[in-house]
Design a protein around this motif. Structure first.
Motif, PDB file in Angstrom:
ATOM      1  N   LEU A 198      17.120 -19.538 -24.618  1.00  0.00           N
ATOM      2  CA  LEU A 198      15.794 -19.786 -24.791  1.00  0.00           C
ATOM      3  C   LEU A 198      14.798 -19.160 -23.678  1.00  0.00           C
ATOM      4  O   LEU A 198      15.251 -19.021 -22.717  1.00  0.00           O
ATOM      5  CB  LEU A 198      15.533 -21.412 -24.506  1.00  0.00           C
ATOM      6  CG  LEU A 198      16.059 -22.430 -25.504  1.00  0.00           C
ATOM      7  CD1 LEU A 198      15.884 -23.730 -25.225  1.00  0.00           C
ATOM      8  CD2 LEU A 198      15.852 -21.992 -27.149  1.00  0.00           C
ATOM      9  N   SER A 199      13.547 -18.719 -24.163  1.00  0.00           N
ATOM     10  CA  SER A 199      12.545 -18.135 -23.193  1.00  0.00           C
ATOM     11  C   SER A 199      12.262 -19.266 -22.387  1.00  0.00           C
ATOM     12  O   SER A 199      12.529 -20.536 -22.540  1.00  0.00           O
ATOM     13  CB  SER A 199      11.462 -17.646 -23.963  1.00  0.00           C
ATOM     14  OG  SER A 199      10.821 -18.454 -24.597  1.00  0.00           O
ATOM     15  N   PRO A 200      11.514 -18.846 -21.301  1.00  0.00           N
ATOM     16  CA  PRO A 200      11.114 -19.688 -20.244  1.00  0.00           C
ATOM     17  C   PRO A 200      10.103 -20.702 -20.796  1.00  0.00           C
ATOM     18  O   PRO A 200       9.950 -21.963 -20.326  1.00  0.00           O
ATOM     19  CB  PRO A 200      10.555 -18.924 -19.187  1.00  0.00           C
ATOM     20  CG  PRO A 200      11.166 -17.832 -19.086  1.00  0.00           C
ATOM     21  CD  PRO A 200      11.564 -17.411 -20.638  1.00  0.00           C
ATOM     22  N   GLU A 201       9.177 -20.226 -21.845  1.00  0.00           N
ATOM     23  CA  GLU A 201       8.362 -21.275 -22.553  1.00  0.00           C
ATOM     24  C   GLU A 201       8.902 -22.233 -23.322  1.00  0.00           C
ATOM     25  O   GLU A 201       8.788 -23.427 -23.299  1.00  0.00           O
ATOM     26  CB  GLU A 201       7.346 -20.343 -23.295  1.00  0.00           C
ATOM     27  CG  GLU A 201       6.303 -19.487 -22.535  1.00  0.00           C
ATOM     28  CD  GLU A 201       7.210 -18.142 -22.119  1.00  0.00           C
ATOM     29  OE1 GLU A 201       6.543 -17.567 -20.913  1.00  0.00           O
ATOM     30  OE2 GLU A 201       8.247 -17.868 -22.468  1.00  0.00           O
ATOM     31  N   GLN A 202      10.045 -21.772 -24.208  1.00  0.00           N
ATOM     32  CA  GLN A 202      10.972 -22.580 -24.789  1.00  0.00           C
ATOM     33  C   GLN A 202      11.531 -23.775 -24.243  1.00  0.00           C
ATOM     34  O   GLN A 202      11.542 -24.843 -24.389  1.00  0.00           O
ATOM     35  CB  GLN A 202      11.882 -21.708 -25.764  1.00  0.00           C
ATOM     36  CG  GLN A 202      11.053 -20.982 -26.852  1.00  0.00           C
ATOM     37  CD  GLN A 202      12.246 -20.261 -27.665  1.00  0.00           C
ATOM     38  OE1 GLN A 202      13.077 -19.603 -26.896  1.00  0.00           O
ATOM     39  NE2 GLN A 202      11.918 -20.060 -28.922  1.00  0.00           N
ATOM     40  N   ILE A 203      12.222 -23.420 -22.990  1.00  0.00           N
ATOM     41  CA  ILE A 203      12.893 -24.246 -22.168  1.00  0.00           C
ATOM     42  C   ILE A 203      11.901 -25.339 -21.450  1.00  0.00           C
ATOM     43  O   ILE A 203      12.080 -26.490 -21.598  1.00  0.00           O
ATOM     44  CB  ILE A 203      13.437 -23.422 -20.876  1.00  0.00           C
ATOM     45  CG1 ILE A 203      14.568 -22.624 -21.262  1.00  0.00           C
ATOM     46  CG2 ILE A 203      13.944 -24.624 -19.880  1.00  0.00           C
ATOM     47  CD1 ILE A 203      15.128 -21.722 -20.273  1.00  0.00           C
ATOM     48  N   GLN A 204      10.784 -24.895 -21.108  1.00  0.00           N
ATOM     49  CA  GLN A 204       9.791 -26.145 -20.829  1.00  0.00           C
ATOM     50  C   GLN A 204       9.298 -26.960 -21.906  1.00  0.00           C
ATOM     51  O   GLN A 204       9.152 -28.269 -21.851  1.00  0.00           O
ATOM     52  CB  GLN A 204       8.480 -25.254 -20.378  1.00  0.00           C
ATOM     53  CG  GLN A 204       7.224 -26.287 -19.774  1.00  0.00           C
ATOM     54  CD  GLN A 204       6.223 -25.576 -19.189  1.00  0.00           C
ATOM     55  OE1 GLN A 204       6.023 -24.312 -19.307  1.00  0.00           O
ATOM     56  NE2 GLN A 204       5.143 -26.242 -18.424  1.00  0.00           N
ATOM     57  N   LYS A 205       9.207 -26.329 -22.977  1.00  0.00           N
ATOM     58  CA  LYS A 205       8.771 -27.156 -24.407  1.00  0.00           C
ATOM     59  C   LYS A 205       9.983 -28.123 -24.789  1.00  0.00           C
ATOM     60  O   LYS A 205       9.442 -29.316 -25.318  1.00  0.00           O
ATOM     61  CB  LYS A 205       8.293 -26.214 -25.647  1.00  0.00           C
ATOM     62  CG  LYS A 205       7.782 -27.168 -26.705  1.00  0.00           C
ATOM     63  CD  LYS A 205       7.377 -25.890 -27.910  1.00  0.00           C
ATOM     64  CE  LYS A 205       6.871 -26.779 -28.906  1.00  0.00           C
ATOM     65  NZ  LYS A 205       6.584 -25.768 -30.249  1.00  0.00           N
ATOM     66  N   TYR A 206      11.090 -27.550 -24.677  1.00  0.00           N
ATOM     67  CA  TYR A 206      12.252 -28.453 -25.407  1.00  0.00           C
ATOM     68  C   TYR A 206      12.921 -29.113 -24.405  1.00  0.00           C
ATOM     69  O   TYR A 206      13.882 -29.890 -24.837  1.00  0.00           O
ATOM     70  CB  TYR A 206      13.063 -27.393 -26.332  1.00  0.00           C
ATOM     71  CG  TYR A 206      12.454 -26.857 -27.286  1.00  0.00           C
ATOM     72  CD1 TYR A 206      11.351 -27.352 -27.975  1.00  0.00           C
ATOM     73  CD2 TYR A 206      12.457 -25.261 -27.695  1.00  0.00           C
ATOM     74  CE1 TYR A 206      10.694 -26.820 -29.160  1.00  0.00           C
ATOM     75  CE2 TYR A 206      11.865 -24.736 -28.559  1.00  0.00           C
ATOM     76  CZ  TYR A 206      11.029 -25.344 -29.140  1.00  0.00           C
ATOM     77  OH  TYR A 206      10.187 -24.659 -30.122  1.00  0.00           O
TER      78      TYR A 206
END
Length: 250
Positions: free
Chosen positions: A151-159
């Motif tokens: 996951l991208s950093p943005e996805q990690i933060q979101k999910y």
């Protein structure tokens, strides 16, 4: 009389025989070979057609113990449009023919196990969606990727609030979570509470809040939370991540 001479006389007699005699001769000598020839030709034709028209796979999702609702074609269409996938050129598979029950070794469960092992070993599967102990069985089998690696950093933060964890420390001592019938789920920490684990690894994401998924598919044991895990050797990672993003589309 030589056999060939006898055969010629018989053929000559048939030429001047009645329609009924000619038909009986055909049934006796030609019908079975003709049927075999036609069936063989049809089979070869099907194989050639499948080979010529076969499209490469762009995404393959295993939907464990899941039933599709009627008229749910829009789900695949929405996802492929969002991911920029042209279904005229490639295939997208959402496989709902996967049934597996831990408490019974029935024919469906056996076939599912063999199919998943074969497909996963060949690197053809991208994700698994499922719920309950059956999904937990696969999640605790070192089958899925550590989401922090893909996951991208943005996805990690979101999910991250929806992460489904397993305790990697238990992989070092597999006997500690086994009983006579297999995996002992009473010894497996709650996948939603990494604080209970020695070495928590996020291997899946809870997606039961996905409106699109719930309108298109029904999962057995969904009350335990539907999760999606990415296979360790998933061949279409970009489309996989697009699929996860699609599930969380509002």
């Amino acid at each position: 009389m030589p056999v060939m001479d006898e055969f010629r006389e018989e053929r000559e007699a048939i030429k001047h025989g009645t329609p009924k005699q000619k038909y009986q001769y055909f049934k006796d000598y030609y019908r079975l070979p003709l049927i075999i020839f036609l069936l063989a030709s049809a089979f070869i034709g099907i194989l050639i057609y499948q080979f010529v028209t076969r499209k490469d796979s762009a995404f393959y999702a295993v939907l464990l113990n899941c039933s599709p609702y009627e008229k749910n074609e829009w789900f695949t269409e929405e996802y492929t449009q969002r991911a920029g996938i042209d279904l005229n050129k490639v295939d997208v598979t959402l496989d709902t023919g996967i049934y597996f029950q831990l408490d019974s070794i029935d024919e469906d469960s056996y076939i599912t196990t063999q199919k998943l092992e074969t497909y996963a070993g060949a690197g053809q599967l991208d994700v698994m969606l499922g719920a309950g102990d059956e999904f937990a069985y696969y999640a605790n089998s070192i089958l899925f990727r550590d989401l922090r690696e893909v996951l991208s950093p943005e996805q990690i933060q979101k999910y991250e609030p929806y992460f489904y964890y397993v305790d990697a420390a238990l992989w070092d001592a597999p006997d500690s979570i086994q009983n006579d019938s297999g995996l002992d789920f009473s010894k497996i920490p709650n996948p939603g509470n990494p604080q209970e684990m020695e070495r928590p690894i996020p291997v899946a994401i809870y997606v039961e809040s996905s409106e699109a998924l719930n309108r298109a598919y029904y999962f057995k044991n969904a009350e335990d939370g539907i999760a999606i895990g990415i296979y360790a050797n998933a061949p279409h990672l970009d489309n996989t991540l697009n699929f996860i993003d699609y599930l969380f589309t509002e």
